[in-house]
Enzyme design. Structure first.
Site, PDB file in Angstrom:
ATOM      1  N   GLY A 193       0.876  -1.156   0.000  1.00  8.44           N
ATOM      2  CA  GLY A 193       0.000   0.000   0.000  1.00  8.44           C
ATOM      3  C   GLY A 193       0.900   1.187   0.000  1.00  8.44           C
ATOM      4  CB  CYS A 194       0.359   4.170   0.113  1.00  7.44           C
ATOM      5  SG  CYS A 194      -1.237   3.370   0.174  1.00  7.44           S
ATOM      6  CB  VAL A 195       4.094   4.808   4.213  1.00 18.06           C
ATOM      7  CG1 VAL A 195       4.096   3.400   4.735  1.00 18.06           C
ATOM      8  CG2 VAL A 195       5.119   4.983   3.137  1.00 18.06           C
TER       9      VAL A 195
END
Lengths: 110, 410
Positions: free
Chosen positions: A108-110
């Site tokens: 995903g993404c941070v």
């Protein structure tokens, strides 16, 4: 240092490694029987040929790229409309398929 | 003469241009930067425009003022990157620019066209973005006369530039409507494809509590399929419908169109990049920094800054024939405005989620991590000065490129 804790658990008669969110950490430990069990845990009672098509695409793609594919990638590359993916794997298809297919959590993404 | 070509002079490209100019011998190296416009925008400032805190003029500066003399600056659109030929084609005078090393810092952009109904007749009437100067300014005008109703903020798809910006927008909106005296007539709802308010568990839980305290609703796992601009509702893939009076959209974020045209990006036109060395996976003389990468790190200016530090050290090794060191750890550092003159600060990397503590001096601060404070807000306010005067120019900052555990509480 990492925040990921890996434990083992038994699924469909086989001991496998999983992370704290229940994602398998070694795709080579996966079997089709495990997929059936994991699907039930995700609320999918029966894996139809349509489900298997997606699961197999994701396994192949992850083997080639080293990471579980994103939703956009599954839809584009496997040629399945996003809406259909949500019907087959309700809520979060990319995350659910990755879990059932024994792949790590999609980046995903941070 | 060897040539380094930098594509894009936003935060990452400008930092890289300055650092390369400081370090490379001008008798041996020619540095060229290409960007499509003369204006450098302070993008963290866009968030404040809708609430009248900043105007458009406050976030604009001439791009050339921040690039060193001695670096060739070409203002032009970029037509095609041809890594197999070690050259880039640009629109201006149909030129072809050859290079020995290419640095891609073309950033990311919003693509509202990816979601049906979004950028149609209601765009900038009842549907707004705040990731562009035009969108933020149009929304400011709308909010000045808005009488209240249902304000829905939708995040279309991850990843997005600055994943805390939607939360900050809601905190500031809560504050703004309080000051306007109409908070009781405004319903604030944040809809996100994520399972919670943020990407990392501890910060998500803390920020979730604060959203609840401020009476801002969160609808998690909402994956937008389309907007019905006439019925004023957003519809998800599993057919959940949410009605709005004012829709603030964070549209799908993608890499630059030139990445897509050149066939060197992933499904979102981000360039596959080594997560620890920043070298393009497919090309040995191409590096990628900032939002243009496909790395699982935040798309944020602080990340571009830390990447700049790691990059320059590695690049100087690389041109002398040494191996690249895997030194980039995904470090990000973000101020989060929480309204009413307060703010949070979070510091994290690929492996370690945001934790409470003191920053940058362990035990001392002055900033508090993962805690609300007035000083954190002032940190953000002062950051605009730091950005223009220190960060872009590649001058040293009192923060290490790699994240430190010192001063953090587990």
């Amino acid at each position: 240092m990492t925040t990921q804790t890996i434990t083992t658990r038994e699924i469909a008669g086989k001991t496998v490694h999983v992370n704290e969110e229940g994602f398998m950490t070694d795709p080579s430990e996966w079997t089709r029987e495990i997929a059936v069990e994991l699907a039930k845990e995700e609320g999918i009672e029966e894996l139809t040929p349509e489900h298997w098509k997606i699961i197999e695409f994701c396994r192949q793609d992850a083997a080639a790229t080293g990471a579980a594919p994103t939703l956009r990638r599954i839809s584009k590359q496997a040629g399945v409309p996003t809406k259909e993916l949500f019907r087959l794997f309700p809520k979060g298809p990319a995350k659910k398929v990755a879990k059932i297919a024994g792949l790590g959590k999609p980046q995903g993404c941070v | 003469m060897k040539r380094v070509l930098i594509l894009g002079a936003g935060t990452a490209g400008t930092i890289v241009a300055n650092k390369l100019h400081q370090e490379l011998d001008p008798d041996e190296w020619k540095i060229t930067v290409v960007d499509q416009s003369e204006v450098h925008y302070y993008q963290p400032g866009f968030l404040f425009i809708p609430f009248g805190i900043y105007s458009k003029a406050d976030v604009m500066r001439p791009r050339r003022d921040y690039l060193p003399r001695g670096v060739e600056v070409i203002i032009s659109e970029i037509e095609l990157i041809e890594p197999d030929k070690n050259q880039v084609r640009i629109k201006k005078d149909n030129r072809t620019l050859p290079y020995d090393f290419l640095i891609i810092t073309t950033g990311s952009r919003i693509v509202p066209e990816e979601t049906p109904g979004l950028k149609e007749h209601e765009w900038h009437r009842t549907i707004f973005d705040f990731y562009t100067p035009e969108g933020a300014t149009a929304l400011a005008k709308k909010l000045r006369t808005w009488q209240g109703g249902r304000l829905v903020l939708n995040i279309a798809e991850m990843p997005i530039k600055c994943p805390v910006a939607p939360l900050e927008f809601m905190f500031l909106a809560d504050w703004f409507f309080h000051e306007e005296g109409i908070r009781d007539r405004v319903d604030l709802t944040l809809t996100t494809p994520l399972p919670g308010a943020f990407t990392k568990p501890r910060a998500a839980s803390l920020l979730g509590d604060i959203l609840a305290e401020k009476n801002i609703k969160v609808v998690p796992e909402f994956n937008i399929m389309e907007v019905d601009p006439d019925a004023r509702k957003i519809i998800s893939y599993d057919e959940t419908e949410i009605e709005y009076d004012l829709l603030v959209s964070i549209p799908v974020n993608m890499g630059s169109e030139v990445i897509e045209r050149s066939g060197i990006g992933d499904d979102l036109a981000f360039v596959p990049t080594d997560k620890h060395t920043l070298k393009a996976l497919e090309f040995d003389n191409v590096f990628v920094l900032g939002d243009a990468t496909n790395l699982p790190s935040s798309k944020a200016g602080s990340v571009a800054h830390f990447q700049g530090d790691v990059f320059i050290e590695n690049f100087l090794r690389y041109i002398d024939g040494l191996d690249l060191k895997p030194t980039f750890d995904g470090h990000a550092n973000c101020y989060i405005e929480s309204g009413f003159g307060k703010g949070f600060l979070i510091d994290f990397n690929y492996d370690v989620e945001p934790l409470p503590g003191k920053f940058p001096l362990p035990g001392v601060g002055p900033f508090s991590l993962l805690q609300e404070s007035r000083l954190n807000h002032w940190g953000k306010v002062l950051f605009r000065w730091m950005y223009w005067n220190i960060l872009l120019k590649g001058k040293p900052m009192p923060i290490t490129a790699q994240m430190s555990m010192a001063g953090k509480w587990l």
